[in-house]
Design a protein around this motif. Structure first.
Motif, mmCIF file in Angstrom:
data_model
loop_
_atom_site.group_PDB
_atom_site.id
_atom_site.type_symbol
_atom_site.label_atom_id
_atom_site.label_comp_id
_atom_site.label_asym_id
_atom_site.label_seq_id
_atom_site.Cartn_x
_atom_site.Cartn_y
_atom_site.Cartn_z
ATOM 1 N N UNK A 129 -1.807 1.065 -3.029
ATOM 2 C CA UNK A 129 -3.262 1.213 -3.055
ATOM 3 C C UNK A 129 -3.746 2.098 -4.181
ATOM 4 N N UNK A 130 -3.025 2.081 -5.293
ATOM 5 C CA UNK A 130 -3.397 2.918 -6.426
ATOM 6 C C UNK A 130 -3.936 2.094 -7.575
ATOM 7 N N UNK A 131 -3.896 2.671 -8.776
ATOM 8 C CA UNK A 131 -4.316 1.933 -9.949
ATOM 9 C C UNK A 131 -3.169 1.876 -10.947
ATOM 10 N N UNK A 132 -3.109 0.734 -11.645
ATOM 11 C CA UNK A 132 -2.077 0.545 -12.670
ATOM 12 C C UNK A 132 -2.664 0.907 -14.022
ATOM 13 N N UNK B 83 1.371 -0.779 -7.850
ATOM 14 C CA UNK B 83 0.016 -0.222 -7.671
ATOM 15 C C UNK B 83 -0.652 -0.850 -6.450
ATOM 16 N N UNK B 84 -0.480 -2.155 -6.283
ATOM 17 C CA UNK B 84 -1.110 -2.813 -5.137
ATOM 18 C C UNK B 84 -0.453 -2.405 -3.825
ATOM 19 N N UNK C 185 1.874 -3.707 -11.508
ATOM 20 C CA UNK C 185 0.749 -4.161 -10.678
ATOM 21 C C UNK C 185 1.185 -4.294 -9.222
ATOM 22 N N UNK D 176 -11.721 7.727 -12.872
ATOM 23 C CA UNK D 176 -11.505 6.977 -11.637
ATOM 24 C C UNK D 176 -11.351 7.863 -10.407
ATOM 25 N N UNK D 177 -10.818 9.078 -10.585
ATOM 26 C CA UNK D 177 -10.540 9.919 -9.414
ATOM 27 C C UNK D 177 -11.225 11.277 -9.488
#
Lengths: 447, 446
Positions: free
Chosen positions: A254-257, A250-251, A247, A278-279
């Protein structure tokens, strides 16, 4: 992990003593920073072939100080030696001796890059011997360079000339600080695929979506950061138990975990589904997740062998199979797999690990064959001694020896591996497939 | 589907006097940290740290870094006075945009569910596009209060101007005032703990020890199975090295549960049946839920797991013993069902918070009891039975533990995912709370 000796040897009074005593004298490597110049000084382009001028023109297009001749005592950032039409060993003396005459003028962090052709591409013994001779000379030269300078080569397959986009992209990578820990290596450009590499970009991966497995820590976390720096959207994958660090990564990028165990039967579906919803796309797959369970083979138990194979190799095989069959993976998608120099040279206590990593390299070469002409690529990066939490656990003396046993006399950083991954995942590398790029500082074992 | 008063449901759609259906409020997903028993792995974690961690895990899961969320609502039951702006402080410490507004809610154990209801209503009204609801509690890092006598002296002292006035203030201090008030979860009006209250209700409804242990066993087994099949992979983010709820006992059995000594109701005339195995322990943890409008979810390529349909709160008069402390949801449910023209048969999943195994069992018994439903709930007959195979299918508080304010968000996220996996149907949530309160809510698959 800090390399205390590296700091010590670069500061007085120890630096003088080390020089006199002939101790290893590693220097901080020239690494890429946004906005940094590609090379630390003028670039000398040597060669007799028509391609030489083409290469010089490409470099001029990147606003470099390009020379065909050098004044005495002038400092040099890099030497590019164009040998694409070498057909006889007798042709080498002139060019290599010319390189030798300017080696002492190379600045710290300087680069020597040859552009030649692979010996395997010729049925003519004389031609093949000349081509192979280039590799021998360059690998030796790499071991002679000091002060963080490196020597690497670009190999052009039969149908590829120096104008091919991936030749430019590889040249840029090898000249830059991004290849700081790549030394004595050759990158083969197989096709002329890809958009022309006229301009350097700060965001070569803009608009691309990348999955990085094992992204919670170490090399994986660094790969996520570098791919993000280069413009990609990041899906950071790791096992659920590593979720807290995942996490954070990812933070930061600026992505997703995505918490998924890559050995789970539905891992590929979950990754593809996440990317699609999501993308709306998936362009880059970085298989970084890996574990070690070291034991001498005599003491090996099934759990250690099987878990290493499952995570390091089986997961990649299974995910690739589904990925390459899926429409959700881009038509020009790239896969980058983490191998290891252990898989090349072998390593005591690592039969399982080396088996898995050698397996990865076999998979990469085979998959590249089936992908030929498809627009998709697959490559591997084989790190040597990299300063991570994993290598920090190696006993002190063993670690110190392992660090110095390379031409650069130090361990690499996770960043160095990440730079190689980002390069192979970039559109500029679309003419490169089935390669194993070693990021090992020209480690003396397994060369 | 959002509910409207029943008398309007039959009105033709062409009739312009019908108010427009409010838009849907959607559960996008959730995140929580694994729960840990009080005094365990999170003994030194504060509410703010845990809530921030839950938020950051949610941000990471859904890529919300630097985003301004419409509003964040959360709360804690055991709360330090310094945490007066707990949720806002957690937001400021998280990866969310600093211009995300936040407010605290406190409705005892119903806090988490109430934050979901409140933010969902704002979304339905168009006041918000997105919201994060949740809660946190630490029974380990609980506030310790000074005595009332010392508190008065200290306040007088702070107001005193001269030395004489200060000495006068100090003169009021008695040695006994120096003893701190230990943290307690007892009901202020009865002095009884929640467990002692529930023991009275348990005895009143003749809930057997075996039935309670069976429910507890099912909770542990269901939750362990859910973990094993990866159900919680996108609902939980590890915290401080804990990756599964520390209270979860995958290997427990009826024999083990049956060997535990009763801890509540030992002074009652009936047999004491409530043990540490069929009651939730004091727990530390935090949970949050991401809510949004359909537009918000679509524009951001976010999943839509379930709609928040409706909710109802109730309270009972427990102080003089007329009704059990934790019986309020029993009263709330018929009102909610009636408003939505539904019966128990309309639900595919029931999430009844397991404060104690017997809380769930008394609720079920009450809804099945014709006399009780007629006299207390004003129904024509029994409300009906809950199909036990649809109850707490992925485990509940007996297995996970129960950080008071976090439980609602845990349940909402789990139920929404359960509904999304099934792809159809409805789920009912029932949460009892201190003070004789309770909240029930309906989620619907999309």
């Amino acid at each position: 992990m800090t390399d205390t000796y590296l700091k010590l040897v670069n500061a007085k009074p120890f630096s003088q003593f080390a020089k006199t005593a002939g101790l290893p004298r590693p220097v901080p490597l020239r690494r890429h920073a946004p906005g940094a110049p590609l090379v630390p000084g003028p670039v000398l382009v040597l060669g007799r072939s028509p391609g030489t001028q083409t290469v010089a023109t490409t470099l001029l297009g990147w606003d470099l100080d390009v020379r065909r001749h050098l004044r005495p005592k002038e400092k040099l950032g890099a030497v590019v030696v164009v040998l694409d039409d070498v057909a006889d060993p007798a042709q080498l003396a002139g060019l290599f001796l010319e390189v030798g005459s300017v080696v002492r003028q190379l600045l710290p962090g300087g680069r020597i890059v040859t552009i030649s052709r692979p010996a395997a591409g010729s049925t003519e013994p004389r031609v093949a011997s000349a081509r192979n001779a280039v590799e021998g000379a360059l690998r030796s030269l790499a071991k002679e360079l000091r002060a963080g300078a490196t020597a690497n080569g670009v190999l052009l397959d039969a149908d590829v000339d120096v104008e091919a986009p991936s030749v430019g992209a590889t040249l840029e990578f090898l000249l830059s600080g991004k290849s700081a820990y790549v030394d004595g290596q050759f990158v083969t450009v197989e096709t002329s695929d890809g958009a022309a590499h006229h301009q350097r970009s700060d965001a070569p991966l803009a608009g691309r979506t990348a999955v990085v497995t094992g992204a919670a820590r170490g090399i994986g976390a660094e790969i996520a950061k570098v791919l993000r720096r280069d413009g990609a959207q990041i899906i950071a994958v790791d096992v659920p138990a590593a979720g807290e660090h995942l996490a954070l990564v990812a933070n930061e990028v600026g992505g997703t975990a995505l918490q998924v165990d890559v050995t789970a039967p539905d891992a590929a579906e979950r990754i593809l589904n996440h990317a699609a919803t999501r993308y709306g796309r998936l362009d880059i797959m970085v298989h970084n997740a890996g574990i070690t369970r070291d034991r001498l083979l005599a003491n090996m138990d099934p759990a250690r062998w099987n878990s290493v194979m499952a995570v390091n190799l089986e997961s990649q095989l299974r995910i690739n199979e589904k990925l390459l069959a899926a429409d959700g993976f881009s038509a020009d998608g790239s896969i980058v797999c983490l191998a290891s120099t252990s898989g090349i040279a072998g390593n005591r206590g690592q039969t399982n690990y080396a088996a898995s990593k050698a397996g990865v390299m076999g998979m990469v070469r085979s998959t590249a064959n089936s992908l030929a002409g498809s627009g998709r690529t697959i490559n591997a990066v084989a790190p040597g001694f990299i300063e991570t939490d994993m290598t920090a656990k190696i006993p002190f003396a063993t670690r110190e020896v392992a660090r110095r046993l390379s031409s650069l006399q130090q361990g690499g950083l996770p960043l160095d591996v990440a730079e190689a991954v980002s390069f192979l995942a970039s559109p500029g590398a679309s003419g490169i497939s089935g390669q194993v790029l070693r990021v090992c500082g020209q480690n003396l074992v397994g060369a | 589907m959002n509910s409207l008063p029943t008398q309007q449901d039959s009105t033709p759609e062409s009739d312009r006097s019908v108010p427009a259906q409010p838009r849907a409020a959607v559960v996008i997903g959730g995140n929580r940290i694994p729960f840990a028993r009080s005094g365990g792995q999170y003994a030194y974690a504060s509410n703010q740290e845990m809530l921030t961690a839950a938020l950051d895990g949610l941000v990471a899961r859904f890529g919300l870094q630097g985003e301004r969320i419409g509003e964040v609502a959360a709360g804690a039951v055991l709360k330090h006075s310094r945490d007066f702006n707990l949720t806002r402080e957690a937001v400021l410490g998280s990866a969310l945009a600093a211009n995300t507004p936040a407010y605290d809610v406190q409705q005892a154990c119903a806090t988490g569910l109430e934050t979901v209801v409140g933010l969902s209503n704002k979304i339905k009204l168009g006041q918000l596009e997105s919201g994060i609801a949740g809660g946190v509690d630490s029974a380990s890092d609980a506030p310790v209060a000074v005595s009332e006598g010392l508190r008065r002296v200290l306040l007088d002292l702070s107001r005193a101007k001269s030395t004489i006035q200060k000495l006068a203030a100090l003169r009021g201090l008695r040695p006994a005032d120096l003893l701190p008030n230990a943290p307690t979860t007892s009901e202020p009006r009865t002095g009884l703990s929640m467990g002692e209250h529930q023991a009275i209700t348990t005895a009143r409804w003749n809930i057997s020890r075996e039935a309670q242990d069976e429910l507890s066993l099912a909770s542990h087994r269901n939750m362990a199975a859910a973990y094993d099949r990866g159900f919680f992979d996108d609902l939980v983010t590890p915290f401080r090295g804990v990756s599964r709820d520390a209270n979860l006992r995958a290997d427990t059995s009826l024999e083990k549960l049956g060997s535990l000594k009763p801890v509540f109701g030992r002074t009652l005339s009936a047999d004491a049946t409530m043990t540490a195995g069929n009651s939730t322990p004091l727990t530390d943890g935090a949970a949050v839920v991401l809510l949004g409008s359909e537009d918000y979810a679509r524009q951001n390529n976010l999943p839509m797991l379930a709609n928040v349909v409706d909710a109802e709160a109730a309270a009972v008069d427990f102080v003089d013993g007329k009704e059990g402390l934790l019986m309020a949801p029993v009263y709330a449910l018929p009102r909610l069902l009636q408003r939505n023209n539904m019966s128990l048969a309309d639900f595919d999943f029931f999430e009844i918070h397991e404060a104690f195994a017997s809380t769930v069992l008394t609720s079920l018994a009450a809804w099945e009891d014709e006399d009780f439903c007629r006299t207390q709930l004003g129904l024509p007959g029994a409300l009906g039975s809950v199909d036990r195979t649809k109850l707490n299918v992925n485990g509940s508080s007996l297995a996970a533990g129960h950080p008071f304010a976090a439980t609602g968000a845990r349940i909402v996220a789990s139920l929404a995912k359960t509904l999304a996996e099934k792809g159809s149907g409805r789920g009912l949530i029932s949460v009892c709370a201190a003070g004789g309160q309770g909240v029930v809510a309906i989620l619907e698959a999309r």
